[in-house]
Enzyme design. Structure first.
Site, PDB file in Angstrom:
ATOM      1  CB  SER A   1      -8.297   0.843   5.741  1.00 51.39           C
ATOM      2  OG  SER A   1      -9.002   2.019   5.539  1.00 51.39           O
TER       3      SER A   1
ATOM      4  CB  SER B   1      -8.078   3.763   2.879  1.00 51.53           C
ATOM      5  OG  SER B   1      -7.221   3.131   3.812  1.00 51.53           O
TER       6      SER B   1
ATOM      7  CE  LYS C   1      -3.853   2.086   2.594  1.00 48.59           C
ATOM      8  NZ  LYS C   1      -4.691   1.992   3.804  1.00 48.59           N
TER       9      LYS C   1
HETATM   10  N1  GLN Z   1     -13.044   4.490   6.368  1.00 50.99           N
HETATM   11  C1  GLN Z   1     -12.318   4.854   7.544  1.00 50.99           C
HETATM   12  C2  GLN Z   1     -11.835   6.285   7.452  1.00 50.99           C
HETATM   13  O1  GLN Z   1     -12.050   6.875   6.440  1.00 50.99           O
HETATM   14  C3  GLN Z   1     -11.198   3.898   7.794  1.00 50.99           C
HETATM   15  C4  GLN Z   1      -9.986   4.188   7.035  1.00 50.99           C
HETATM   16  C5  GLN Z   1      -8.835   3.350   7.440  1.00 50.99           C
HETATM   17  O2  GLN Z   1      -8.979   2.336   8.114  1.00 50.99           O
HETATM   18  N2  GLN Z   1      -7.662   3.801   7.073  1.00 50.99           N
HETATM   19  O3  GLN Z   1     -11.273   6.806   8.367  1.00 50.99           O
END
Ligand code: GLN
Length: 486
Positions: free
Chosen positions: A178, A154, A79
């Site tokens: 995420s 994400s 990532k």
């Molecule tokens: N969807 C969540 C956010 O936008 C989680 C994102 C993540 O785990 N990095 O914060």
């Protein structure tokens, strides 16, 4: 031989050890696959062909010497919030468009030392803020099962690439779901370790009290292999915990006879897609057939998880993102117009809409006069949420839940309604607030042919049991064998 990108890590590893295929061959097949598919999927921000071939050659030397290892010679993706020395790391943001990692993150280093081959850096929401990968400044990753759908986020690139066989496994990060939500949306396995299990050194910070790195793979075994390599204490991250790392992959077969499984009633909410609920309920029956003892349990503070998370995460993000000021690294705008103008113009040009929204929310929640009402209050509720889990885990070995209320939604469907997007994290974020491990495995498909994910949650540092439960379920079912059509 059939297309080697079809293999799991454990299958490919066997062939590598027997020298029936070389790491260079495996890597070339993977790169060909990326070239053939990524123009439409956009899983990658950067494809690192040269690095990959060089690492593959070195892996072949080690294999020829008779060395072996869980990921030796295996092509993986990382990532793009995780540093890779000498390779661009953007965090999905314009502000780091030309940023070259000055060193390897600990997880990167451990993977490379173990002989993994990096085929590229994977797309994600900007600074990991989002649930659909639509917030990336570079491209919109498509769901390999239906290109009109999002891959989740994400770590959308990390999940889509594994599902589409553009790499054998990947690293994602999980601050509020995420790894797990995109794994569910793309029909792959993914694990968020206990906070402190894996080093965050060299991982671009979003919300430091929640962030964890973890593996995604096509099988539970593949995730276990990667976790075993990246887990463990690191002197460079004071929150990493000094506990021995079990041999996760070797311990997978323990089964789940007598395992006490809690099903929290708050995780079956009104408005959730009926097929998701049904698939998860059937998965629970499957666990029962395998000998698990299932009980209904309650996590009463679940309803506060979304607001609590979005206060804490944005507060920490606003502080973490203060460093992108045009001075230290990354984009610099209006250099000749004075310091303040440079700060303002750099941040205005470098950050996208969602990141700006979060910085503003977080700055507000931390500001004098509001701190006690918002941030401090959220910390207290966080403690209540953690205690909910402690109470249940006094009597249960694992908790099993759905991963998201729906399957993958359509591209664009939630972009105009951030609150709706935040609510899609309802089943994943409590696990981050509690700091405990959670894993997702495929448990069915809806009538549109989109994958559904089962979430298995464990006590702190009981990744082994979580993996064993997920493995027992996976071995008894066929869902993980389905692949998206080309
Ligand atoms: N969807 C969540 C956010 O936008 C989680 C994102 C993540 O785990 N990095 O914060």
């Amino acid at each position: 031989m059939t297309d080697p990108t079809q293999l799991s890590i454990s299958e490919a590893s066997k062939l590598l050890l027997r020298r029936e295929i070389s790491s260079v061959e495996l890597t070339k097949a993977t790169l060909r696959r990326i070239r053939a598919t990524d123009e439409t999927l956009h899983s990658f921000i950067s494809v690192t062909e040269e690095v990959a071939l060089e690492q593959a050659q070195r892996a072949d030397v080690r294999l020829t010497r008779g060395e072996s290892g869980p990921v030796l010679g295996i092509p993986v993706g990382i990532k793009d919030v995780i540093l890779t020395k000498g390779v661009r790391t953007t965090a999905g943001s314009r502000i780091l468009e030309n940023f070259i990692g000055p060193y390897d993150a600990t997880v990167t280093r451990r993977l490379f030392d173990a002989g993994a081959v990096c085929v590229g850096k994977l797309n994600c929401d900007e600074f990991a803020m989002g649930s659909s990968t639509e917030n990336s400044a570079y491209a919109m990753t498509r769901n390999p099962w239906d290109q009109q759908r999002v891959p989740g986020g994400s770590s959308g690139g990390s999940a889509a690439a594994v599902a589409a066989r553009q790499c054998f496994g990947s690293l994602g990060t999980d601050t509020g779901g995420s790894i797990r939500q995109p794994a569910a949306f793309c029909g792959v396995a993914g694990l968020k370790p206990t906070y402190g299990r894996v080093s965050r050194y060299g991982v671009i910070a979003y919300a430091s009290s929640l962030d964890q790195v973890g593996p995604l793979g096509r099988t539970v075994d593949d995730c276990a292999r990667i976790l075993g390599v990246i887990a463990g204490h690191d002197g460079n991250d004071s929150t990493s915990v000094d506990l021995p790392v079990p041999n996760y992959a070797d311990g997978l077969g323990a089964g789940c006879r007598g395992l006490r499984v809690g099903i929290p009633k708050e995780y079956f909410v009104e408005g959730m897609q009926p097929e998701v609920e049904q698939a998860v309920r059937e998965a629970v029956m499957q666990l029962e057939k395998l000998g698990a003892k299932v009980s209904n349990v309650s996590l009463p503070h679940t309803e506060y998880a979304v607001p609590t998370y979005y206060l804490i995460a944005t507060a920490e993000a606003s502080s973490n993102l203060a460093r992108y000021d045009g001075v230290k690294y990354g984009l610099r705008e209006a250099e000749s117009e004075g310091l303040l103008t440079m700060y303002q113009r750099t941040r205005a040009a470098g950050f996208g809409t969602e990141v700006k929204r979060r910085i503003m929310l977080g700055t507000y929640a931390l500001s004098a006069g509001y701190y006690d009402a918002y941030y401090l209050k959220a910390q207290k509720v966080r403690t209540l949420i953690r205690r909910d889990f402690e109470k249940v885990f006094a009597e249960q070995d694992v908790i099993v839940t759905p991963t998201a209320p729906t399957t993958a939604f359509r591209v664009g469907a939630m972009m105009s309604d951030p609150l709706q997007m935040y609510l899609s994290d309802i089943f994943t974020i409590s696990i981050n607030l509690a700091g405990i491990p959670g894993m997702v495995v495929p448990c069915g498909f809806d009538t549109s042919g989109l994958p559904i994910g089962l979430q298995v949650v464990g006590r702190p540092f009981e990744e082994e049991r979580v993996l064993q439960t997920a493995y027992a379920y996976e071995q008894a079912t066929e869902w993980h064998k389905r692949q998206p059509a080309d």
